[in-house]
Every structure is written in structure tokens, then in C-alpha cells.
Design a protein around this motif. Structure first.
Motif, PDB file in Angstrom:
ATOM      1  N   ASP A 245      34.580  31.885  36.295  1.00  0.00           N
ATOM      2  CA  ASP A 245      34.516  33.269  35.845  1.00  0.00           C
ATOM      3  C   ASP A 245      34.918  34.224  36.969  1.00  0.00           C
ATOM      4  OD1 ASP A 245      33.326  34.951  33.431  1.00  0.00           O
ATOM      5  OD2 ASP A 245      32.654  35.921  35.279  1.00  0.00           O
ATOM      6  N   ILE A 246      34.371  34.002  38.160  1.00  0.00           N
ATOM      7  CA  ILE A 246      34.683  34.863  39.311  1.00  0.00           C
ATOM      8  C   ILE A 246      36.146  34.715  39.713  1.00  0.00           C
ATOM      9  CG2 ILE A 246      34.175  35.313  41.736  1.00  0.00           C
ATOM     10  CD1 ILE A 246      31.997  36.244  39.804  1.00  0.00           C
ATOM     11  N   ALA A 247      36.617  33.454  39.746  1.00  0.00           N
ATOM     12  CA  ALA A 247      38.005  33.210  40.169  1.00  0.00           C
ATOM     13  C   ALA A 247      38.998  33.831  39.186  1.00  0.00           C
ATOM     14  CB  ALA A 247      38.248  31.704  40.288  1.00  0.00           C
ATOM     15  N   MET A 248      38.742  33.685  37.884  1.00  0.00           N
ATOM     16  CA  MET A 248      39.640  34.243  36.884  1.00  0.00           C
ATOM     17  C   MET A 248      39.569  35.775  36.883  1.00  0.00           C
ATOM     18  SD  MET A 248      41.297  31.760  35.684  1.00  0.00           S
ATOM     19  CE  MET A 248      42.150  32.638  34.377  1.00  0.00           C
ATOM     20  N   PHE A 249      38.393  36.323  37.135  1.00  0.00           N
ATOM     21  CA  PHE A 249      38.266  37.779  37.233  1.00  0.00           C
ATOM     22  C   PHE A 249      39.162  38.292  38.362  1.00  0.00           C
ATOM     23  CE2 PHE A 249      36.302  41.587  39.040  1.00  0.00           C
ATOM     24  CZ  PHE A 249      36.179  42.390  37.911  1.00  0.00           C
ATOM     25  N   GLN A 250      39.105  37.623  39.503  1.00  0.00           N
ATOM     26  CA  GLN A 250      39.924  38.026  40.639  1.00  0.00           C
ATOM     27  C   GLN A 250      41.407  37.860  40.321  1.00  0.00           C
ATOM     28  OE1 GLN A 250      38.901  39.535  43.239  1.00  0.00           O
ATOM     29  NE2 GLN A 250      40.766  39.540  44.465  1.00  0.00           N
ATOM     30  N   ILE A 253      42.477  40.710  38.043  1.00  0.00           N
ATOM     31  CA  ILE A 253      42.484  41.974  38.797  1.00  0.00           C
ATOM     32  C   ILE A 253      43.763  42.093  39.623  1.00  0.00           C
ATOM     33  CG2 ILE A 253      41.427  43.144  40.781  1.00  0.00           C
ATOM     34  CD1 ILE A 253      39.941  43.701  38.225  1.00  0.00           C
ATOM     35  N   LEU A 254      44.192  40.985  40.242  1.00  0.00           N
ATOM     36  CA  LEU A 254      45.394  41.005  41.075  1.00  0.00           C
ATOM     37  C   LEU A 254      46.677  40.991  40.241  1.00  0.00           C
ATOM     38  CD1 LEU A 254      44.317  38.468  43.861  1.00  0.00           C
ATOM     39  CD2 LEU A 254      44.423  40.977  44.029  1.00  0.00           C
ATOM     40  N   ILE A 264      39.546  46.377  34.782  1.00  0.00           N
ATOM     41  CA  ILE A 264      38.222  45.737  34.925  1.00  0.00           C
ATOM     42  C   ILE A 264      37.750  45.175  33.593  1.00  0.00           C
ATOM     43  CG2 ILE A 264      35.773  46.182  35.369  1.00  0.00           C
ATOM     44  CD1 ILE A 264      36.701  48.141  37.568  1.00  0.00           C
ATOM     45  N   VAL A 265      37.922  45.965  32.520  1.00  0.00           N
ATOM     46  CA  VAL A 265      37.482  45.499  31.199  1.00  0.00           C
ATOM     47  C   VAL A 265      38.259  44.250  30.789  1.00  0.00           C
ATOM     48  CG1 VAL A 265      37.439  46.044  28.743  1.00  0.00           C
ATOM     49  CG2 VAL A 265      36.703  47.758  30.418  1.00  0.00           C
ATOM     50  N   LEU A 266      39.589  44.297  30.892  1.00  0.00           N
ATOM     51  CA  LEU A 266      40.405  43.153  30.492  1.00  0.00           C
ATOM     52  C   LEU A 266      40.150  41.943  31.387  1.00  0.00           C
ATOM     53  CD1 LEU A 266      43.823  44.823  29.612  1.00  0.00           C
ATOM     54  CD2 LEU A 266      42.202  43.740  28.043  1.00  0.00           C
TER      55      LEU A 266
END
Length: 353
Positions: A245-250, A253-254, A264-266
Motif C-alpha cells: 500500500d505504501i509503495a504503490m501510494f509513493q 504520487i511520483l 493524493i486521492v487517486l
């Protein structure tokens, strides 16, 4: 009346096993299998004497393989008998005199009128005659089993058990060579939704239970390892999902080129979908080993994810409005409780095929 096999694993038994078997024979137990689990030479005369009874078969392990292995070999022997005759099931009995013949008879009576069940002869550990270490250990294990698997049992360690013929085969492949195998039987029954019946029996401890071969340290560790194995796998799956989850969020974001709020929402939604898919597949195939249809399980799982997410948000908001303390601290407590509740729901309601 249908046949019943009595299965007795025995390691270095006392001579009283002979008189005990004779009592069983007098009560019309006509098929008795004794597993000599690597007993030393000075005990061989006991097994030789038992073979003189036409109702008794003795199988020998040249070396001690453990109670779990003895039971599994006995169950395999039983299933070969079933191919030739009609059986109501198999009854397992300890060799140390802890199970009265009267209680074995009571278990047989229940077995002959039951189908697809595991029947336990359960002791009452509130009696004053029970050694403290036995009382404490069994009560603790029962509480842990109830907490993890949602089934309340008086006695998780009883050796007096009956298995109806139609469910014996499902217990043969289970892991465990010593006393933890009996715990794995209960876990399998809970997972496969095999009904567990308890019949209260006389609580007998011979010489303060000095005849037992239970190792209080090694065997206890194996039993609790068996109890917590699924939960530990569930925790590992959840931690990996959190990392994804954290890795995919990052990553999102990039990768996304848009305003900060939209990004942030997407990124949050994309990351949660990715981690949830991983968590679902891992829990289904590895943690709970569910073999049922994907579609129904999939929607139940993601329905639980949505309920858990909404419950977290509502409970954190409610508790914050009441307590007025740090929101993050409240979320840690709330999500920890929901994490455990989710485990129980997934185990009992979603991944149960």
C-alpha cells in the motif's frame, strides 16, 4: 450394530493396560488396535500378552514416532477396514488409565447415533483433584482456541475422542507428530465446519499424572504454534499488504501529473486497490487455504474491507469527540481491534471453503 474401532496409542505402558483392554472386550468392543509407539524392550511382554486376544491387533513402531503419528497410522488402518465392513467410527483412548471404560461406552453410544462429527470426552478442570499445571494449561488453551476460532471447548487436550466414519479421512493428512496433532484436529474441524460435540467424562489423574509423556515445554510450544499458525500468517499477509500500500501510494504520487489534492486521492485509492487485491489472494490461497468459488468470496471480502474502513473512520471520529486525545493514537487502538475482528470474520465467514 455397526462396528467401532478402539484405537490406543501406547508408549511404555504399565501392566494395567492388559486389564483395561480386557474390560473393553467384556463390554463388546470387538476391534481394538494398539499402536506400540517405540516402547522399550522391557514393555514388550505387555504387547505380546495383548496379541493373545483375538479382538486385539498390535502395530509396532520400531522407534518412538509420537502420538500424532500413531493416531494417523491408526486412522489409516481404520479406513482400510471401512472398505470391507460397516463402521460407525473410531474411538481414540489413552493408554495410561485416564479414561474409564464406562466413559468409552458413553462415547460409543453417542457415536452410533451421530454422523459427520468429532466427539470429545471432556474433563472438568474445576475439580479439586486436578493438578494445577493441568488445570492452568488446559483452561488457557481453551480460551486461546475460543478467541482464535470462535468455538468454546471445555477440554482441548483430551485423548478420548470419537470420529464418525465420514470424516476420519480428512484428519489423516494433517501436520503434527506429537500432541500438537490433536490440536490440529480441532483446528481442522473448525475450518471444515465439522461439528464438535463434548461429553463430560470422569476426570482421572493417575499418580498426579506421572505416566504422561507430555513435555510441558516442547509440546506446549508446538501446540501454541499450531494454534497461532494461521493468525501469524494472517499478520504477515497484512504487513506485506501494508508495505505494498505504501509503495504503490509513493509510485502513484511520483507518476501522476495533476493537482496535489487529486493526486493524493487517486494515489490512495489506487494503492488501496492494489494492496487489497494482494491481501485477498494471499489470504485465500495461503493463509486460509480456501478452495471455494472466487466470485462469491471476492465480493464478501471486499464488502468486509469497506465495512472495516467505514467502521474505523466512524469509531475514530466518535472516540475523538468524546476523549479529545490524539487521533492517531485512537486510530491505532481501533484498527488493532478491527484487525482481530476481521481475522475472525475472514476465518469463519469468508474463507471457509
Amino acid at each position: 450394530m455397526k462396528n467401532t474401532l478402539v484405537l490406543i496409542p501406547a508408549l511404555n505402558p504399565t501392566g494395567s493396560l492388559i486389564s483395561y483392554v480386557d474390560e473393553l472386550i467384556k463390554e463388546n468392543f470387538d476391534l481394538i488396535l494398539v499402536i506400540n509407539d517405540g516402547s522399550s524392550d522391557k514393555y514388550q511382554s505387555i504387547f505380546i500378552e495383548l496379541t493373545k486376544r483375538k479382538e486385539v491387533t498390535v502395530h509396532r513402531h520400531i522407534v518412538n514416532l509420537g502420538k500424532g503419528r500413531a493416531l494417523k497410522n491408526g486412522f489409516n488402518y481404520f479406513m482400510n477396514l471401512v472398505e470391507e465392513a460397516d463402521f460407525s467410527g473410531v474411538i481414540t483412548v489413552d493408554s495410561d488409565g485416564q479414561h474409564s471404560v464406562e466413559d468409552v461406552i458413553r462415547i460409543r453410544e453417542v457415536l452410533t447415533t451421530t454422523s459427520h462429527s468429532l466427539i470429545l470426552g471432556s474433563r472438568n478442570f474445576d475439580q479439586s483433584t486436578v493438578p494445577f499445571k493441568s488445570k492452568f494449561g488446559n483452561k488457557l488453551t481453551s480460551k486461546v482456541f475460543q478467541l482464535l476460532y470462535g468455538i468454546r471447548l471445555m477440554d482441548t487436550q483430551t485423548g478420548l475422542r470419537a470420529l464418525t466414519t465420514d470424516c476420519v479421512a480428512s484428519f489423516i493428512p494433517l501436520a503434527g507428530e506429537r500432541f500438537e496433532y490433536e490440536t490440529n484436529m480441532l483446528i481442522e474441524a473448525a475450518h471444515a465446519k465439522i461439528p464438535i460435540q463434548e461429553i463430560e467424562i470422569e476426570t482421572i489423574y493417575m499418580n498426579d499424572n506421572s505416566e504422561t509423556h507430555f513435555d510441558p515445554i516442547n509440546d506446549s510450544l508446538k501446540i501454541y504454534g499450531a494454534l497461532f499458525k494461521t493468525f501469524f500468517n494472517y499478520m504477515a499477509s497484512s504487513m506485506l499488504s501494508f508495505s505494498i500500500d505504501i509503495a504503490m501510494f509513493q509510485f502513484f504520487i511520483l507518476s501522476l501529473n495533476m493537482g496535489a489534492s487529486s493526486k493524493i486521492v487517486l494515489a490512495t485509492v489506487g494503492a488501496r486497490i492494489s494492496s487489497s487485491l494482494f491481501n485477498y489472494l494471499t489470504n485465500k490461497k495461503i493463509v486460509f487455504k480456501d478452495k471455494s468459488n472466487h466470485a462469491s468470496v471476492f465480493w464478501k471480502y471486499f464488502g468486509l474491507v469497506m465495512i472495516q474502513m467505514l467502521s474505523s473512520a466512524l469509531l475514530v471520529a466518535l472516540l475523538y469527540s468524546i476523549l479529545q486525545i490524539n487521533e492517531t493514537g485512537i486510530k491505532v487502538v481501533v484498527d488493532s481491534l478491527l484487525f482481530f475482528v476481521s481475522f475472525r470474520i475472514q476465518k469463519r465467514q469468508i474463507f471457509n471453503g
